[in-house]
Design an enzyme around this catalytic site. Structure first.
Site, PDB file in Angstrom:
ATOM      1  N   HIS A 141      -5.451   2.868  -0.097  1.00  0.00           N
ATOM      2  CA  HIS A 141      -6.395   3.473  -1.037  1.00  0.00           C
ATOM      3  C   HIS A 141      -7.786   3.537  -0.419  1.00  0.00           C
ATOM      4  O   HIS A 141      -8.489   4.540  -0.535  1.00  0.00           O
ATOM      5  CB  HIS A 141      -6.434   2.652  -2.323  1.00  0.00           C
ATOM      6  CG  HIS A 141      -7.513   3.079  -3.277  1.00  0.00           C
ATOM      7  ND1 HIS A 141      -7.439   4.230  -4.017  1.00  0.00           N
ATOM      8  CD2 HIS A 141      -8.710   2.505  -3.582  1.00  0.00           C
ATOM      9  CE1 HIS A 141      -8.528   4.351  -4.755  1.00  0.00           C
ATOM     10  NE2 HIS A 141      -9.317   3.328  -4.510  1.00  0.00           N
ATOM     11  N   TYR A 200       2.181  -3.803  -2.161  1.00  0.00           N
ATOM     12  CA  TYR A 200       2.772  -3.168  -3.339  1.00  0.00           C
ATOM     13  C   TYR A 200       3.734  -2.020  -3.019  1.00  0.00           C
ATOM     14  O   TYR A 200       4.291  -1.416  -3.926  1.00  0.00           O
ATOM     15  CB  TYR A 200       1.673  -2.664  -4.292  1.00  0.00           C
ATOM     16  CG  TYR A 200       0.645  -1.743  -3.667  1.00  0.00           C
ATOM     17  CD1 TYR A 200       0.886  -0.379  -3.526  1.00  0.00           C
ATOM     18  CD2 TYR A 200      -0.579  -2.241  -3.217  1.00  0.00           C
ATOM     19  CE1 TYR A 200      -0.062   0.462  -2.964  1.00  0.00           C
ATOM     20  CE2 TYR A 200      -1.530  -1.413  -2.648  1.00  0.00           C
ATOM     21  CZ  TYR A 200      -1.274  -0.053  -2.524  1.00  0.00           C
ATOM     22  OH  TYR A 200      -2.207   0.786  -1.953  1.00  0.00           O
ATOM     23  N   ARG A 237       0.159   9.583  -0.660  1.00  0.00           N
ATOM     24  CA  ARG A 237      -0.990   8.984   0.022  1.00  0.00           C
ATOM     25  C   ARG A 237      -0.478   8.188   1.216  1.00  0.00           C
ATOM     26  O   ARG A 237       0.060   7.093   1.071  1.00  0.00           O
ATOM     27  CB  ARG A 237      -1.752   8.071  -0.945  1.00  0.00           C
ATOM     28  CG  ARG A 237      -3.143   7.659  -0.450  1.00  0.00           C
ATOM     29  CD  ARG A 237      -3.712   6.560  -1.343  1.00  0.00           C
ATOM     30  NE  ARG A 237      -3.067   5.284  -1.071  1.00  0.00           N
ATOM     31  CZ  ARG A 237      -2.978   4.279  -1.947  1.00  0.00           C
ATOM     32  NH1 ARG A 237      -3.451   4.416  -3.170  1.00  0.00           N
ATOM     33  NH2 ARG A 237      -2.388   3.150  -1.616  1.00  0.00           N
TER      34      ARG A 237
END
Length: 404
Positions: A296, A305, A292
């Protein structure tokens, strides 16, 4: 010997445990980073028309994602989710299907919908929840749906589409079953594909849906997009098994893992999966591996993160890889491609401006077809809402001004 336990009784007289990583699942890869076919690979049979449409869809979605990400930052829409890095996984799988196959998506499959024919204005109308939105403004942005294009409206609760897809696919199969033998009497006309992320595979609905599909042999293609993160949770904190593909084998489902940045590999795998589902009447699991590249959603900050070094090591662009292959086939002119991108950017901006000034749905659309006739409780709530808005009109500038 009868086997009521339904297991392989390979009797062994020595104490031995099977290691949790004993199953070695390969990853299908056909295209190199330079757009060449791997020497030991075989390119799928794909027409120029399909390949160009596939590329144009990926190109469009990348540009739409870029613009709408910016629109959210400007406060013009409330929420957005990009398909960044997974365009090939979604688009190529959709290209391998029949137009009448059912798509049950999660929330990052806008490319599959555009490949089917969902227009730029339809995307914008949904994101702005205006009166032209097919969902009547009842859903948050990117929760698309189209009955005409066999694309089930997206639900926010994670994983609910998985058992639903199994049930829908089993319904597609029933009319092809010989009532006397209980076996398929003919090839199944249409199948269902169900998209979800590896995070959704941690939901109970995943296990219920796959087990039900395996036991009842439903013609559903489960397409797991393993992009490495369930929002901020990395895959190694989600599960310890070998990805999602190993679970398909555990449930007795034919399974394949593919390079999700490789449009040809995804197309070939999905084409074969559809053949298995339609001719054998059973489920198939495809696990796509594609990082990805973006956040998100617009509500997420991945810098909290994952490191910049990690992101730098996973920058494979599926669109660029497929574009290089098309150029080498003499199917795509790079100068025309650049001009098309500029034209699409202008079209997207124009469509955005059109959609944001269209009136919102009339207030009565909230309850108009929830029931054939609104039940008393719903009607009372509707009347209370109307009175509330009349008392505080300045607080509701987004209403259509049609309160009756």
């Amino acid at each position: 010997m009868s086997n009521p336990n339904n297991v392989s009784l390979n009797i062994n007289h020595e104490l031995e445990f099977i290691d949790g990583q004993a199953l070695n699942i390969p990853t299908l890869s056909i295209l190199t980073e330079d757009g060449d076919i791997h020497p030991s690979a075989t390119a799928p049979d794909i027409s120029k028309h399909t390949a160009i449409k596939l590329y144009e869809t990926m190109r469009f979605i990348r540009l739409l994602d870029e613009r709408m990400q910016g629109a959210q930052r400007q406060g013009r829409v409330s929420f957005y989710m990009q398909c960044l890095g997974e365009e090939a996984a979604v688009t190529a799988s959709a290209a391998a299907l029949d137009q009448d196959d059912m798509i049950m998506a999660q929330y990052r499959e806008q490319a599959a919908l555009h490949y089917r024919g969902f227009t730029l204005d339809q995307f914008m109308n949904q994101m702005f929840s205006n009166e032209l939105d097919l969902g009547k403004g009842r859903q948050m942005p990117i929760h698309y749906g189209s009955k005409a294009l066999n694309y089930m409206t997206i639900s926010s609760p994670l994983g609910t589409q998985i058992p639903q897809a199994t049930g829908y696919a089993y319904g597609q199969k029933i009319k092809h079953i010989d009532v006397k033998t209980g076996e398929l009497a003919s090839t199944i006309d249409n199948v269902t594909i169900c998209y979800f992320g590896e995070g959704a595979a941690s939901e109970g609905d995943f296990h219920a849906g796959l087990n039900m599909a395996a036991v009842h042999r439903a013609p559903v293609i489960f397409f797991a997009r393993n992009n490495g993160y369930a929002i901020s949770t990395p895959a190694d904190e989600q599960f310890k098994g070998d990805g999602i593909a190993s679970r398909g084998v555990g449930y007795g489902i034919k399974t394949i893992r593919v390079d999700g940045t490789d449009a040809l590999a995804v197309y070939a795998a999905t084409k074969k999966a559809r053949e298995i589902a339609s001719t054998q009447g059973e489920p198939v699991l495809i696990e796509s591996i594609a990082y990805r590249l973006g956040a998100h959603s617009t509500s997420d900050d991945p810098s909290g993160y994952r490191s910049k070094d990690e992101e730098a090591n996973h920058q494979t662009c599926p669109i660029d890889k497929f574009r290089k292959w098309l150029v080498k086939q003499d199917w795509l002119n790079e100068e025309d491609d650049l001009k098309a991108k500029e034209s699409i950017r202008e079209e997207i901006l124009a469509a955005l401006k059109r959609a944001e000034v269209v009136a919102k749905p009339a207030l009565e659309e909230l309850v108009s077809d929830v029931y054939d006739t609104p039940i008393p409780l719903l009607q009372r709530q509707y009347e209370q809402l109307k009175e509330h808005i009349k008392q505080h009109p300045d607080a509701y500038p987004v209403t259509a001004g049609r309160i009756k």
